[in-house]
Design a protein around this motif. Sequence first.
Motif, mmCIF file in Angstrom:
data_model
loop_
_atom_site.group_PDB
_atom_site.id
_atom_site.type_symbol
_atom_site.label_atom_id
_atom_site.label_comp_id
_atom_site.label_asym_id
_atom_site.label_seq_id
_atom_site.Cartn_x
_atom_site.Cartn_y
_atom_site.Cartn_z
ATOM 1 N N PRO A 40 7.686 2.290 -15.748
ATOM 2 C CA PRO A 40 8.653 2.929 -15.223
ATOM 3 C C PRO A 40 8.404 4.053 -14.136
ATOM 4 C CG PRO A 40 8.788 2.239 -17.658
ATOM 5 C CD PRO A 40 7.496 2.399 -17.100
ATOM 6 N N GLY A 41 8.842 4.001 -12.773
ATOM 7 C CA GLY A 41 9.229 5.198 -11.975
ATOM 8 C C GLY A 41 7.516 5.089 -11.430
ATOM 9 N N GLN A 42 6.479 4.152 -11.874
ATOM 10 C CA GLN A 42 5.389 3.771 -10.969
ATOM 11 C C GLN A 42 5.540 2.952 -10.274
ATOM 12 O OE1 GLN A 42 2.056 3.952 -13.521
ATOM 13 N NE2 GLN A 42 2.495 5.462 -14.930
ATOM 14 N N ALA A 43 4.267 2.784 -9.318
ATOM 15 C CA ALA A 43 4.089 1.736 -7.972
ATOM 16 C C ALA A 43 3.574 0.162 -9.478
ATOM 17 C CB ALA A 43 3.373 1.898 -7.277
ATOM 18 N N PRO A 44 4.197 -1.150 -8.622
ATOM 19 C CA PRO A 44 3.668 -2.127 -8.864
ATOM 20 C C PRO A 44 1.981 -1.947 -8.885
ATOM 21 C CG PRO A 44 5.083 -2.942 -7.588
ATOM 22 C CD PRO A 44 4.862 -1.137 -7.419
ATOM 23 N N VAL B 2 -9.225 5.078 -2.716
ATOM 24 C CA VAL B 2 -8.810 3.986 -2.398
ATOM 25 C C VAL B 2 -7.301 4.247 -2.342
ATOM 26 C CG1 VAL B 2 -7.764 1.684 -2.105
ATOM 27 C CG2 VAL B 2 -9.982 2.133 -2.214
ATOM 28 N N GLN B 3 -6.593 4.662 -1.235
ATOM 29 C CA GLN B 3 -4.953 5.775 -1.413
ATOM 30 C C GLN B 3 -4.250 5.342 -0.418
ATOM 31 O OE1 GLN B 3 -5.318 9.988 -2.239
ATOM 32 N NE2 GLN B 3 -3.820 10.199 -3.411
ATOM 33 N N LEU B 4 -2.813 4.931 -0.890
ATOM 34 C CA LEU B 4 -1.676 5.325 0.250
ATOM 35 C C LEU B 4 -0.982 5.977 -0.531
ATOM 36 C CD1 LEU B 4 -1.817 1.057 -0.047
ATOM 37 C CD2 LEU B 4 -2.333 2.670 2.035
ATOM 38 N N VAL B 5 -0.695 6.994 0.596
ATOM 39 C CA VAL B 5 0.292 7.652 0.613
ATOM 40 C C VAL B 5 1.727 7.348 1.584
ATOM 41 C CG1 VAL B 5 0.862 10.437 0.389
ATOM 42 C CG2 VAL B 5 -0.584 9.221 -0.427
ATOM 43 N N CYS B 22 3.179 6.210 6.630
ATOM 44 C CA CYS B 22 2.039 5.516 5.300
ATOM 45 C C CYS B 22 0.116 6.117 5.859
ATOM 46 C CB CYS B 22 1.914 4.062 4.794
ATOM 47 S SG CYS B 22 0.570 3.633 3.780
ATOM 48 N N ALA B 23 0.008 7.055 4.251
ATOM 49 C CA ALA B 23 -1.380 7.216 5.549
ATOM 50 C C ALA B 23 -2.167 6.755 4.249
ATOM 51 C CB ALA B 23 -0.573 9.032 5.051
ATOM 52 N N ALA B 24 -2.801 6.018 4.623
ATOM 53 C CA ALA B 24 -4.425 5.080 3.808
ATOM 54 C C ALA B 24 -5.636 6.466 3.729
ATOM 55 C CB ALA B 24 -4.655 3.717 4.846
ATOM 56 N N TYR B 101 -8.062 -8.047 1.208
ATOM 57 C CA TYR B 101 -8.775 -9.307 2.281
ATOM 58 C C TYR B 101 -8.708 -10.239 2.303
ATOM 59 C CZ TYR B 101 -12.763 -9.364 5.906
ATOM 60 O OH TYR B 101 -13.409 -10.083 6.660
ATOM 61 N N GLY B 102 -8.832 -11.072 3.705
ATOM 62 C CA GLY B 102 -8.527 -12.621 3.686
ATOM 63 C C GLY B 102 -7.302 -13.669 2.824
ATOM 64 N N ASP B 103 -6.367 -12.788 2.643
ATOM 65 C CA ASP B 103 -5.909 -13.517 1.497
ATOM 66 C C ASP B 103 -4.209 -12.298 1.946
ATOM 67 O OD1 ASP B 103 -6.342 -15.514 -0.739
ATOM 68 O OD2 ASP B 103 -4.853 -15.117 -0.503
ATOM 69 N N TYR B 104 -3.021 -13.001 1.043
ATOM 70 C CA TYR B 104 -1.776 -12.143 1.299
ATOM 71 C C TYR B 104 -1.406 -11.703 -0.204
ATOM 72 C CZ TYR B 104 -0.885 -15.363 6.171
ATOM 73 O OH TYR B 104 -1.464 -15.673 6.708
ATOM 74 N N TYR B 105 -1.984 -12.061 -1.172
ATOM 75 C CA TYR B 105 -1.234 -10.413 -2.074
ATOM 76 C C TYR B 105 -1.997 -9.283 -2.014
ATOM 77 C CZ TYR B 105 -6.635 -11.231 -3.635
ATOM 78 O OH TYR B 105 -7.353 -11.133 -3.854
ATOM 79 N N MET B 106 -1.374 -8.400 -2.878
ATOM 80 C CA MET B 106 -1.258 -7.238 -2.165
ATOM 81 C C MET B 106 -1.959 -6.426 -2.969
ATOM 82 S SD MET B 106 2.273 -6.719 -1.052
ATOM 83 C CE MET B 106 2.556 -8.673 -1.664
ATOM 84 N N ASP B 107 -3.276 -5.876 -3.031
ATOM 85 C CA ASP B 107 -4.158 -5.220 -4.383
ATOM 86 C C ASP B 107 -3.863 -3.554 -4.377
ATOM 87 O OD1 ASP B 107 -7.176 -4.875 -1.924
ATOM 88 O OD2 ASP B 107 -5.379 -4.304 -1.880
ATOM 89 N N VAL B 108 -3.820 -3.035 -3.246
ATOM 90 C CA VAL B 108 -3.480 -1.631 -3.195
ATOM 91 C C VAL B 108 -2.226 -1.339 -2.940
ATOM 92 C CG1 VAL B 108 -4.267 1.131 -3.251
ATOM 93 C CG2 VAL B 108 -5.827 -1.367 -3.031
ATOM 94 N N TRP B 109 -1.152 -0.184 -3.935
ATOM 95 C CA TRP B 109 -0.404 0.040 -3.435
ATOM 96 C C TRP B 109 -0.099 1.787 -3.350
ATOM 97 C CZ3 TRP B 109 4.307 -3.119 -4.139
ATOM 98 C CH2 TRP B 109 4.043 -4.813 -4.290
ATOM 99 N N GLY B 110 1.003 2.014 -2.513
ATOM 100 C CA GLY B 110 1.326 3.511 -2.389
ATOM 101 C C GLY B 110 2.057 3.614 -4.182
ATOM 102 N N LYS B 111 2.838 5.196 -4.472
ATOM 103 C CA LYS B 111 3.928 5.535 -5.206
ATOM 104 C C LYS B 111 5.251 5.320 -4.576
ATOM 105 C CE LYS B 111 0.618 8.367 -7.244
ATOM 106 N NZ LYS B 111 0.380 9.927 -7.702
ATOM 107 N N GLY B 112 6.055 5.157 -3.672
ATOM 108 C CA GLY B 112 6.768 4.554 -2.603
ATOM 109 C C GLY B 112 7.148 6.333 -2.152
ATOM 110 N N THR B 113 7.893 5.828 -0.978
ATOM 111 C CA THR B 113 9.571 6.726 -0.955
ATOM 112 C C THR B 113 10.676 6.470 -0.628
ATOM 113 O OG1 THR B 113 9.894 8.235 1.371
ATOM 114 C CG2 THR B 113 8.631 5.892 1.689
#
Lengths: 108, 119
Positions: A40-44, B2-5, B22-24, B101-113
């Motif tokens: 909850p409240g976090q990113a995947p 590693v960070q995404l904001v 999104c700042a990487a 890298y080289g694929d389509y799944y998502m391995d790093v996520w930001g916290k969202g806006t």
Amino acid sequence: EIVMTQSPATLSVSPGERATLSCRASQSVSNNLAWYQQKPGQAPRLLIYGASTRATGIPARFSGSGSGTQFTLTINSLQSEDFAVYYCQQYNNWPPGTFGPGTKVDIK
Amino acid sequence: EVQLVESGGGLVQPGGPLRLSCAASGFTFTIYSMNWVRQAPGKGLEWVSYLSSSTSTTYYADSVKGRFTISRDNAKNSLYLHMNSLRAEDTAVYYCARGAYGDYYMDVWGKGTTVTVSS
């Protein structure tokens, strides 16, 4: 478009027990299936890719299996931090990268 | 690290525009594909858009095609989502996510806006 389904919608489990989550694709996605955990409240967070490969830093109690259209995420000896929503996603037919509707694992 | 904001979310009127950023950091941004994924309140995850590392390939969900544009500035290690003709159903938390890298799944996520479309 491939449709992903997950069952059950909610799974009630006691700490220390095993949880088994299912994911089904409307057509074969080979082993191009990922699992994500969202609190909850976090990113995947990526847990599993390639249907069975744990992502970096994921504990060994998480395991994935399956191929084609049927997949399973197993969480052995559930810890308090494992209570969350789990999503599967296919990436075999891209785009779109369709997600399942999620399974919520809550405390029994 | 590693960070995404993500940034740029807010309240916007129906029909209006908004640009998300999104700042990487912590990795070689230029070699990775990038995505936007959104989550409406109380709902599941919906993939929105994809941009290849070379910027030559873009994909969009049918629900946003023709209204949203994804772009990146590799010199600034930044990803953008330009959103036009916003609708109430675009209200969601928008996540920036790195393609493996080289694929389509998502391995790093930001916290969202959070984007809220309302009058």
